[in-house]
Enzyme design. Structure first.
Site, PDB file in Angstrom:
ATOM      1  N   HIS A 265       0.563  -1.349  -0.120  1.00  0.00           N
ATOM      2  CA  HIS A 265       0.246  -0.008  -0.089  1.00  0.00           C
ATOM      3  C   HIS A 265       0.704   1.197  -0.058  1.00  0.00           C
ATOM      4  O   HIS A 265       0.635   1.956   0.633  1.00  0.00           O
ATOM      5  CB  HIS A 265      -0.880  -0.294   1.124  1.00  0.00           C
ATOM      6  CG  HIS A 265      -2.063  -1.222   0.764  1.00  0.00           C
ATOM      7  ND1 HIS A 265      -2.872  -1.173   2.107  1.00  0.00           N
ATOM      8  CD2 HIS A 265      -2.037  -2.327   0.423  1.00  0.00           C
ATOM      9  CE1 HIS A 265      -4.624  -2.085   1.474  1.00  0.00           C
ATOM     10  NE2 HIS A 265      -2.980  -3.016   0.687  1.00  0.00           N
TER      11      HIS A 265
ATOM     12  N   TYR B 203     -19.981   2.210  -0.650  1.00  0.00           N
ATOM     13  CA  TYR B 203     -21.328   3.091   0.189  1.00  0.00           C
ATOM     14  C   TYR B 203     -21.394   2.772   1.641  1.00  0.00           C
ATOM     15  O   TYR B 203     -21.065   2.456   2.250  1.00  0.00           O
ATOM     16  CB  TYR B 203     -22.881   2.633  -0.746  1.00  0.00           C
ATOM     17  CG  TYR B 203     -21.732   2.767  -2.933  1.00  0.00           C
ATOM     18  CD1 TYR B 203     -21.897   4.105  -2.580  1.00  0.00           C
ATOM     19  CD2 TYR B 203     -21.987   1.393  -3.226  1.00  0.00           C
ATOM     20  CE1 TYR B 203     -22.312   3.612  -4.124  1.00  0.00           C
ATOM     21  CE2 TYR B 203     -22.231   1.357  -4.410  1.00  0.00           C
ATOM     22  CZ  TYR B 203     -21.477   2.227  -4.902  1.00  0.00           C
ATOM     23  OH  TYR B 203     -21.560   2.563  -6.454  1.00  0.00           O
TER      24      TYR B 203
ATOM     25  N   GLU C 271     -13.138   0.892  -5.397  1.00  0.00           N
ATOM     26  CA  GLU C 271     -13.751   2.083  -6.339  1.00  0.00           C
ATOM     27  C   GLU C 271     -13.177   2.904  -6.704  1.00  0.00           C
ATOM     28  O   GLU C 271     -11.664   2.966  -7.105  1.00  0.00           O
ATOM     29  CB  GLU C 271     -13.542   2.822  -4.701  1.00  0.00           C
ATOM     30  CG  GLU C 271     -14.504   2.396  -2.733  1.00  0.00           C
ATOM     31  CD  GLU C 271     -14.265   3.536  -1.991  1.00  0.00           C
ATOM     32  OE1 GLU C 271     -15.082   3.495  -0.652  1.00  0.00           O
ATOM     33  OE2 GLU C 271     -13.710   4.574  -2.176  1.00  0.00           O
TER      34      GLU C 271
ATOM     35  N   ASP D 258     -24.597   2.644   3.135  1.00  0.00           N
ATOM     36  CA  ASP D 258     -24.845   1.088   2.634  1.00  0.00           C
ATOM     37  C   ASP D 258     -24.818   0.372   4.561  1.00  0.00           C
ATOM     38  O   ASP D 258     -25.986  -0.836   4.311  1.00  0.00           O
ATOM     39  CB  ASP D 258     -24.851   0.458   1.927  1.00  0.00           C
ATOM     40  CG  ASP D 258     -23.586   0.006   1.478  1.00  0.00           C
ATOM     41  OD1 ASP D 258     -22.821  -0.331   2.140  1.00  0.00           O
ATOM     42  OD2 ASP D 258     -24.049  -0.724   0.339  1.00  0.00           O
TER      43      ASP D 258
ATOM     44  N   TYR E 234     -13.439  10.404   1.745  1.00  0.00           N
ATOM     45  CA  TYR E 234     -13.922   9.562   1.212  1.00  0.00           C
ATOM     46  C   TYR E 234     -13.827   8.146   2.183  1.00  0.00           C
ATOM     47  O   TYR E 234     -14.252   7.044   1.434  1.00  0.00           O
ATOM     48  CB  TYR E 234     -12.839   9.225  -0.360  1.00  0.00           C
ATOM     49  CG  TYR E 234     -13.179  10.367  -0.564  1.00  0.00           C
ATOM     50  CD1 TYR E 234     -13.832  10.151  -2.123  1.00  0.00           C
ATOM     51  CD2 TYR E 234     -12.886  11.596  -0.946  1.00  0.00           C
ATOM     52  CE1 TYR E 234     -14.421  11.174  -2.789  1.00  0.00           C
ATOM     53  CE2 TYR E 234     -12.706  12.532  -1.640  1.00  0.00           C
ATOM     54  CZ  TYR E 234     -13.959  12.872  -2.400  1.00  0.00           C
ATOM     55  OH  TYR E 234     -14.266  13.947  -4.173  1.00  0.00           O
TER      56      TYR E 234
ATOM     57  N   ARG F 199      -7.853   4.289   0.841  1.00  0.00           N
ATOM     58  CA  ARG F 199      -6.960   3.179   1.151  1.00  0.00           C
ATOM     59  C   ARG F 199      -6.289   3.367  -0.229  1.00  0.00           C
ATOM     60  O   ARG F 199      -6.928   2.059  -1.128  1.00  0.00           O
ATOM     61  CB  ARG F 199      -7.838   2.405   1.828  1.00  0.00           C
ATOM     62  CG  ARG F 199      -7.060   1.012   1.555  1.00  0.00           C
ATOM     63  CD  ARG F 199      -8.294   0.061   2.080  1.00  0.00           C
ATOM     64  NE  ARG F 199      -7.677  -1.482   3.005  1.00  0.00           N
ATOM     65  CZ  ARG F 199      -7.028  -2.037   2.019  1.00  0.00           C
ATOM     66  NH1 ARG F 199      -7.632  -2.147   0.497  1.00  0.00           N
ATOM     67  NH2 ARG F 199      -6.566  -3.406   2.346  1.00  0.00           N
TER      68      ARG F 199
ATOM     69  N   GLY G 215      -9.679  -1.747  -1.792  1.00  0.00           N
ATOM     70  CA  GLY G 215     -10.796  -1.998  -0.889  1.00  0.00           C
ATOM     71  C   GLY G 215     -10.386  -2.846   0.381  1.00  0.00           C
ATOM     72  O   GLY G 215      -8.956  -2.993  -0.385  1.00  0.00           O
TER      73      GLY G 215
END
Length: 323
Positions: free
Chosen positions: A150, A256, A238, A258, A248, A213, A232
């Site tokens: 990362h 989302y 995303e 959700d 974000y 991320r 992700g």
């Protein structure tokens, strides 16, 4: 696959149209342009019609797309390459070659102890290009934490003539994405001399947006809007439309807003939801806007590469949803 052009161990798959039927379906043939390269990371078409690219091991090179001739331009001895660290994103000055500056982000650090426990850092540097070499290295921004995994590190110069850099949360420090004082897990915005623009959303800060991320794709669309792709975790890769001063979500929200546990964070922190999210994940990486005539089926599209199945995705510009 087109992934081999952008991200694998060889520079390949220059797509050439062969036959177009009445349904505009096109057959393609492929050929290798260059082989045995060391993880090409950023690839850009140069003013000279050569392909310019970085290799993660520390090389900056260019290759002729027809003959395959490779010219070694620069080897950066300070680069530390291990895992996802190394020589990463780059872009040309908008007036290149009249203003012959090249902007590169790379990892460096002390490798004398156990590699994953020492402090590794990414920095943004500017070189002057002259006669197939890079000279006059100038550090523009320093102090971005790095790790084996990362590292984000994509570079794009916008129509506003500002330098944008994607940074990662370094995998083991997700909290950095929400810390305003940290440059990690952010999209940074700098002047071309490395100073901080007066109109950045947080005065005196290079941060343009936060809550990211491992964003490994970064480009400006034809409407001047900045787009980013980011990995992700176990869900919700995303694509985001990047707006100044926005959050974000990572690590508070995955994709989302959700899930029950995310809704309060979305309300409290004004989280911006992604334009597109994928579960299962694709391992989204480099992407670009395509509007050329060579492949008419791809015109006015976002082209996105993935790592998991080494695939190329086309996202229609006209059908994309803006949030």
């Amino acid at each position: 696959t087109m992934l081999n052009v952008w991200r694998s161990l060889q520079l390949a798959l220059i797509l050439l149209p062969a036959v177009a039927s009445y349904a505009q379906r096109i057959d393609y043939r492929t050929r290798d342009v260059a082989k045995e390269l060391n993880v090409p990371w950023e690839i850009r078409w140069g003013h000279d019609d050569w392909i310019w690219f970085t290799e993660r091991a520390g090389w900056f090179k260019r290759v002729h797309p027809e003959t395959g001739e490779i010219k070694k331009i620069h080897y950066e001895t300070e680069v530390y390459c291990l895992g996802e660290r190394g020589m990463l994103g780059f872009d040309f000055h908008p007036d290149f070659p009249d203003t012959p500056f090249v902007y590169i982000v790379y990892t460096y650090g002390d490798s004398t102890t156990v590699p994953d426990t020492v402090l590794f850092i990414e920095k943004v540097v500017r070189y002057r290009y002259e006669a197939d070499t890079l000279l006059d290295k100038t550090t523009l921004f320093d102090g971005i934490e790095a790790y084996t995994l990362h590292n984000g590190a994509r570079v794009a110069i916008g129509p506003d003539r500002k330098l944008y850099v994607s940074t990662s949360e370094t995998y083991y420090k997700p909290q950095l994405s929400q810390q305003d004082e940290s440059p990690n897990g952010k999209i940074l915005r700098l002047n071309l001399d490395g100073s901080i623009p007066e109109d950045n959303p947080w005065k005196g800060s290079p941060v343009w947006s936060k809550g990211h991320r491992n964003p490994q794709g970064l480009f400006f669309g034809p409407d001047g809007i900045l787009y980013s792709s980011e990995h992700g975790d176990m869900s919700d890769d995303e694509i985001n439309i990047i707006k100044p001063g926005k959050n974000y979500g990572w690590p508070l929200v995955h994709g989302y807003c959700d899930k029950e546990g995310e809704k309060q964070s979305c309300n409290d922190s004004s989280i911006v939801e992604p334009m597109v999210a994928w579960t299962p994940t694709l391992a989204v990486t480099g992407m670009e806007y395509y509007n050329c005539d060579l492949v008419p089926e791809w015109k006015n599209s976002i082209l996105l590469t993935t790592l998991k199945d080494q695939s190329l995705w086309q996202l229609s510009w006209t059908s994309r949803e803006r949030r």
